[in-house]
Every structure is written in C-alpha cells, then in structure tokens.
Design a protein around this motif. Structure first.
Motif, PDB file in Angstrom:
ATOM      1  N   LEU A 288       6.783  -3.965   0.459  1.00 41.26           N
ATOM      2  CA  LEU A 288       7.016  -2.550   0.921  1.00 41.26           C
ATOM      3  C   LEU A 288       6.290  -1.967   2.234  1.00 41.26           C
ATOM      4  O   LEU A 288       5.417  -2.678   2.646  1.00 41.26           O
ATOM      5  CB  LEU A 288       6.404  -1.680  -0.410  1.00 41.26           C
ATOM      6  CG  LEU A 288       6.834  -1.970  -1.690  1.00 41.26           C
ATOM      7  CD1 LEU A 288       6.196  -0.855  -2.764  1.00 41.26           C
ATOM      8  CD2 LEU A 288       8.294  -1.716  -1.703  1.00 41.26           C
ATOM      9  N   GLU A 292       7.054   3.553   1.916  1.00 39.48           N
ATOM     10  CA  GLU A 292       7.699   3.301   0.472  1.00 39.48           C
ATOM     11  C   GLU A 292       6.474   3.404  -0.438  1.00 39.48           C
ATOM     12  O   GLU A 292       6.650   3.955  -1.526  1.00 39.48           O
ATOM     13  CB  GLU A 292       8.253   1.995   0.322  1.00 39.48           C
ATOM     14  CG  GLU A 292       9.684   1.823   1.077  1.00 39.48           C
ATOM     15  CD  GLU A 292      10.275   0.449   1.186  1.00 39.48           C
ATOM     16  OE1 GLU A 292      11.437   0.352   1.301  1.00 39.48           O
ATOM     17  OE2 GLU A 292       9.287  -0.511   1.455  1.00 39.48           O
ATOM     18  N   ALA A 293       5.291   2.970   0.012  1.00 36.73           N
ATOM     19  CA  ALA A 293       4.138   3.000  -0.828  1.00 36.73           C
ATOM     20  C   ALA A 293       3.715   4.742  -1.119  1.00 36.73           C
ATOM     21  O   ALA A 293       3.211   4.755  -2.332  1.00 36.73           O
ATOM     22  CB  ALA A 293       3.122   2.107  -0.267  1.00 36.73           C
ATOM     23  N   GLU A 295       5.755   6.919  -1.212  1.00 38.58           N
ATOM     24  CA  GLU A 295       6.679   7.469  -2.033  1.00 38.58           C
ATOM     25  C   GLU A 295       6.289   7.192  -3.584  1.00 38.58           C
ATOM     26  O   GLU A 295       6.246   8.146  -4.387  1.00 38.58           O
ATOM     27  CB  GLU A 295       7.971   7.033  -1.951  1.00 38.58           C
ATOM     28  CG  GLU A 295       8.629   7.564  -0.429  1.00 38.58           C
ATOM     29  CD  GLU A 295       9.954   7.140  -0.258  1.00 38.58           C
ATOM     30  OE1 GLU A 295      10.713   6.445  -1.176  1.00 38.58           O
ATOM     31  OE2 GLU A 295      10.672   7.319   0.729  1.00 38.58           O
ATOM     32  N   LYS A 296       5.852   6.129  -3.791  1.00 37.34           N
ATOM     33  CA  LYS A 296       5.618   5.681  -5.101  1.00 37.34           C
ATOM     34  C   LYS A 296       4.231   6.269  -5.442  1.00 37.34           C
ATOM     35  O   LYS A 296       4.006   6.678  -6.601  1.00 37.34           O
ATOM     36  CB  LYS A 296       5.223   3.889  -5.082  1.00 37.34           C
ATOM     37  CG  LYS A 296       6.309   3.119  -5.020  1.00 37.34           C
ATOM     38  CD  LYS A 296       7.326   3.164  -5.729  1.00 37.34           C
ATOM     39  CE  LYS A 296       8.515   2.251  -5.711  1.00 37.34           C
ATOM     40  NZ  LYS A 296       9.386   2.104  -6.513  1.00 37.34           N
ATOM     41  N   GLU A 299       5.320   9.581  -6.163  1.00 34.32           N
ATOM     42  CA  GLU A 299       5.859   9.984  -7.486  1.00 34.32           C
ATOM     43  C   GLU A 299       4.865  10.050  -8.861  1.00 34.32           C
ATOM     44  O   GLU A 299       4.971  10.622  -9.630  1.00 34.32           O
ATOM     45  CB  GLU A 299       6.940   8.922  -7.726  1.00 34.32           C
ATOM     46  CG  GLU A 299       8.066   9.006  -6.540  1.00 34.32           C
ATOM     47  CD  GLU A 299       8.835   7.784  -6.761  1.00 34.32           C
ATOM     48  OE1 GLU A 299       8.569   6.804  -7.716  1.00 34.32           O
ATOM     49  OE2 GLU A 299      10.041   7.759  -6.009  1.00 34.32           O
ATOM     50  N   PHE A 300       3.997   8.894  -8.686  1.00 36.30           N
ATOM     51  CA  PHE A 300       2.795   8.875  -9.692  1.00 36.30           C
ATOM     52  C   PHE A 300       2.016  10.166  -9.884  1.00 36.30           C
ATOM     53  O   PHE A 300       1.829  10.685 -10.861  1.00 36.30           O
ATOM     54  CB  PHE A 300       1.958   7.712  -9.255  1.00 36.30           C
ATOM     55  CG  PHE A 300       0.719   7.617 -10.134  1.00 36.30           C
ATOM     56  CD1 PHE A 300       0.695   7.276 -11.333  1.00 36.30           C
ATOM     57  CD2 PHE A 300      -0.589   7.813  -9.487  1.00 36.30           C
ATOM     58  CE1 PHE A 300      -0.524   7.166 -12.085  1.00 36.30           C
ATOM     59  CE2 PHE A 300      -1.591   7.734 -10.202  1.00 36.30           C
ATOM     60  CZ  PHE A 300      -1.813   7.518 -11.701  1.00 36.30           C
ATOM     61  N   VAL A 343      -1.476   1.355  -3.875  1.00 39.89           N
ATOM     62  CA  VAL A 343      -0.330   1.027  -4.465  1.00 39.89           C
ATOM     63  C   VAL A 343      -0.229  -0.466  -4.088  1.00 39.89           C
ATOM     64  O   VAL A 343      -0.492  -0.925  -2.868  1.00 39.89           O
ATOM     65  CB  VAL A 343       0.903   1.669  -3.485  1.00 39.89           C
ATOM     66  CG1 VAL A 343       2.367   1.288  -4.272  1.00 39.89           C
ATOM     67  CG2 VAL A 343       0.656   3.340  -4.080  1.00 39.89           C
ATOM     68  N   ASP A 347       5.214  -4.705  -5.807  1.00 38.98           N
ATOM     69  CA  ASP A 347       6.346  -4.138  -6.591  1.00 38.98           C
ATOM     70  C   ASP A 347       6.074  -2.635  -6.697  1.00 38.98           C
ATOM     71  O   ASP A 347       6.762  -1.981  -7.532  1.00 38.98           O
ATOM     72  CB  ASP A 347       6.226  -4.701  -8.017  1.00 38.98           C
ATOM     73  CG  ASP A 347       4.588  -4.408  -8.514  1.00 38.98           C
ATOM     74  OD1 ASP A 347       3.978  -3.978  -7.970  1.00 38.98           O
ATOM     75  OD2 ASP A 347       4.452  -4.971  -9.742  1.00 38.98           O
ATOM     76  N   GLY A 348       5.155  -1.906  -6.042  1.00 42.58           N
ATOM     77  CA  GLY A 348       4.978  -0.432  -6.015  1.00 42.58           C
ATOM     78  C   GLY A 348       4.127  -0.163  -7.041  1.00 42.58           C
ATOM     79  O   GLY A 348       4.323   1.203  -7.282  1.00 42.58           O
ATOM     80  N   SER A 349       3.569  -0.970  -7.855  1.00 48.03           N
ATOM     81  CA  SER A 349       2.791  -0.153  -9.225  1.00 48.03           C
ATOM     82  C   SER A 349       1.598   0.421  -8.440  1.00 48.03           C
ATOM     83  O   SER A 349       0.996  -0.149  -7.531  1.00 48.03           O
ATOM     84  CB  SER A 349       2.602  -1.542 -10.108  1.00 48.03           C
ATOM     85  OG  SER A 349       1.759  -2.685  -9.451  1.00 48.03           O
TER      86      SER A 349
END
Length: 445
Positions: A288, A292-293, A295-296, A299-300, A343, A347-349
């Motif tokens: 990522l 993108e990180a 955004e993750k 969202e969290f 992040v 996998d963005g977790s």
C-alpha cells in the motif's frame, strides 16, 4: 629428606604454580574486560558527540528564524545545553594534545556565544545584525562538522570492536584538516562575551507529567472485566471468545489487558474506553501507498465514532505506516489530544492504536477566541520567512497548560520548512519547529 617429603614439597610447588597461573589468567581476563568496557565507552562518547552536534545544528537553524525575545532566549538555552553535552563527550574521547583542537574550540565558542545571547535577550536587548551573522556562520560550521562526524561514525560501524581501535581511528583521521579554521569573526564574537551570568534552566518537560490524571475519564464509572472485553472485541471487530484476559495495569491510567493471537488490547477500567492495541506481527512487504494507508486509518476511526480528528504527521518504517491525529473543532487543532494509528502496508490492517494522549488531555474546553487577528500575528514573524499557510491551534506548554496560537507553516532559507507558533493573545513566539518531509514521512524537530 625422605622420598615422601620430596613428593609433598613438589606437590605444594606445583599447586603454587597452578594458583599463580590462575591468578595471572584471571587478572589478564579482568584487564581485558576493563579495556573492552573502555572501548565501548569511547564509542558511546563519539556517538553522543554526533548527536549533540546535530542538536546544535538544529537549534542554530531555528535561531535564525526566531523573531521574539522569549523564543530567542529559549533556543539560546537549548543551544548552550547541546554545546555543553558536546564538550563533555569530547572530554571522554582518547584525543591527544592538539588533536581535534578546532572542534573543541568551536564547541566552546558555541557554548559561550549561546549563553551570551541568552543573557542579552533576558535583558530585553534585541539581537544585532552581527549577532545574526554569527549565528549563521555557526550553523554552517555545525552542519559541516556534523557531516564529518557522520563519516567517521560510518567507519566505526563498518568495523568490529577491537581494543584500542577507537583511539587508532581518531589518531589516523585528521578531522580538523577537513574543517575550515575558525574565522576571526567567531573568535571575536567569543572574546566579546566572557562576562555573563550563569543561567539555570530545566528540560522541556517535568517528571510530574506522569502524575497527571486522565481528563477524559473524570467522573466516569468503573466497568467490569466482561464489559471491557466486550468493548475491546467490538472496537476491533473480533469475537469476545477471541480475547483472553491477561492482566490489569494500575497507575494513572488503570486498564484491563487482553490478548488474542498476536494482539494485546488494553481497555480503561474507568469508563471502559479502548486505550491501546499492539499487534506484534511484522509485515513482510509494503504493497500500500501512504494515501491508501491513510484511507484505511480513517475508515477505522470513523467506524469507531472518531470523526473530529485531523491528520498531522506520519512516518513509514519496516512496512508500517504510523499516522498521528489531533482533535479538531471550530477550525482549531488541539495538539494535546493525540491519537496514533499504525497501518500494516501489506494488507491494510490496523496493527497499533494508541489513544492515551487523547484520554489524558481531552476535555470540554471553553470557547477559544484569539485576541489578535491572523494578520497581526503574522506580522510578528521573522522577515526571513514567507508564510505558506496559517491556522489556529492549541499547543501544550512545559508547565502542562495550554495556549491558543496561530500555527504558521513557512518557507525559510533554501528548502527549510519552518513551523512557528505565535501566541494569539500576546503575539510572542511560543515554539519553532523544522518540518521534515520525505519518502519516510512528515516529522518535526
């Protein structure tokens, strides 16, 4: 003499030789250990010297942009502290008479000049053009010295530890030859400032900060262990059965601690709010991008009802992206109320969450109204700076109070990005930071 007697004497002599040999070997090993410890001490002192010179360079850059007496005084005190540390490190190095004389002279002059500047501005006197020119010259020299020390450090890092090696490397390297002679202007500046009062100053933060009580948890009830487990599971989208109670932490922020696989999650006993998450797994690759990180992470935060936050700084390291958020309301950023989210870039977790700054400092505040306009505050900035953006922000103070300031992002000399915080009531510069932006993130020093 009987044969038996001769054997007894021979045995005693042999035992004495063995004992003497053992003592000699033990003494040799002990001496070798002392020499090894001394070598490690030399290496540590040289590494510390590099850190102090780097701190001097940073302080000198900030000094060139400080435009109010209070901030000039604060930076001068910091500079004096860094120079004092560098002098102590130099004294611990195995340098011979005359070795690194230029470096020692430079550090001594920085310490003298910074103390003199602090004394001058404490009397309410403004820095002269000559003072500012001296600061600029010192900064250029500190930058060059830092580069030289970094190169020497690389040679140390590339070699294994051998007794006497530090002394040999320092003896073979004519570090002074790669540095210009101290200019006459710096010699004069140091000579002009000899009679100054001793300044006593503390570090930026006091130990009693750890004695604070979490403001956001005041007047909240204590929750049960099972309620805390339920909260932790919901916060991270897990089943309650996935979490096992491991321990409780006391202190200023008592928590229930749970584990689930590679994760460790803490929930406050008072109020039952999630305090932290740490996932010990290490991502093997970075797929990522930062965007993108981000955004993750957003969202969290949104999923957990935390939407009054603004992104401030981030850093990427070991395939992880750590993003710092501050609470924001009515176009004011509250830097004491911090949350960090990490992040995994494979996998963005979410592998780390730290809400302790928010829990300790967030509270219902009175309306924040500036006395000065943004234009008034901007007029207090150094003419060496061009403003790129400005906004209101609340910042913490060393005394654990809060100040409403205008935060100005400015462009300085060359590629310097400078953050200046001007008190929205008094117009005084409260803080100056250098903003560093690169592929590894956005940070301030």
């Amino acid at each position: 003499m009987t044969r038996r007697r001769k054997i007894q004497i021979a045995s005693v002599v042999a035992a004495a030789f063995v004992a003497a040999g053992g003592m000699a070997a033990n003494g040799y090993n002990l001496a070798a250990q002392y020499r090894t410890d001394l070598e490690y001490g030399y290496r540590r002192a040289f590494s510390d010297l590099g850190d102090y010179v780097s701190g001097m360079e940073t302080a000198l850059i900030k000094a060139s942009y400080a435009n109010t007496l209070t901030q000039q005084n604060a930076i001068a005190s910091l500079l004096m502290k860094e120079a004092s540390g560098a002098k102590s490190s130099l004294a611990s190095l195995p340098t011979t008479s005359g070795s690194m004389e230029t470096v020692q002279k430079f550090v001594a002059q920085v310490e003298d000049f910074s103390a003199a500047v602090a004394s001058k501005v404490s009397r309410g006197e403004a820095l002269s053009d000559d003072d500012r020119q001296t600061l600029s010259s010192l900064e250029q020299y500190a930058s060059l010295l830092h580069d030289n020390l970094t190169e020497v450090q690389k040679e140390f890092d590339a070699s294994s530890l051998h007794l006497g090696e530090t002394k040999q490397i320092l003896g073979n390297l004519d570090l002074d030859a790669s540095l210009p002679a101290i200019s006459q202007s710096l010699e004069t500046a140091a000579a002009d400032f000899k009679d100054y009062p001793t300044l006593i100053y503390d570090g930026p933060f006091s130990d009693h900060i750890s004695q604070l009580k979490p403001k956001w948890l005041e007047n909240r009830s204590t929750v049960s262990l099972e309620n805390a487990r339920r909260t932790a599971a919901a916060f991270f989208g897990l089943q309650e059965t996935d979490l096992a109670y491991s321990s409780s932490t006391q202190g200023n922020l008592p928590t229930y601690n749970f584990t689930g696989g590679s994760r460790r999650i803490s929930v406050t006993q008072q109020g039952g709010l999630v305090c932290s998450l740490i996932d010990s797994r290490t991502p093997a690759e970075a797929v990522l991008t930062f965007e993108e990180a981000s955004e993750k992470a957003q969202e969290f935060l949104a999923q957990n009802g935390m939407d009054s936050l603004t992104e401030t700084y981030y850093v990427i390291n070991d395939n992880l992206c750590t993003i710092q958020y501050a609470y924001a309301e009515n176009d004011i950023t509250f830097y004491p109320d911090l949350i960090k989210v990490t992040v995994a870039l494979d996998d963005g977790s979410i592998v780390e969450y730290d809400g302790s700054g928010y829990l300790m400092n967030h509270h219902d505040r009175a309306a924040q109204t500036p006395s000065l306009t943004k234009e008034d505050a901007q007029s207090r900035l150094s003419p060496e700076l061009s403003v790129e953006a400005g906004r209101l922000a609340v910042i913490p103070t060393p005394g654990l109070d809060e100040l409403l300031c205008y935060e100005f992002l400015c462009k300085g000399d060359g590629e310097d990005q400078v953050l200046v915080y001007v008190n929205a009531a008094t117009g005084m510069e409260e803080q100056i930071f250098l903003r560093l932006q690169g592929d590894g993130g956005v940070l301030v020093i």
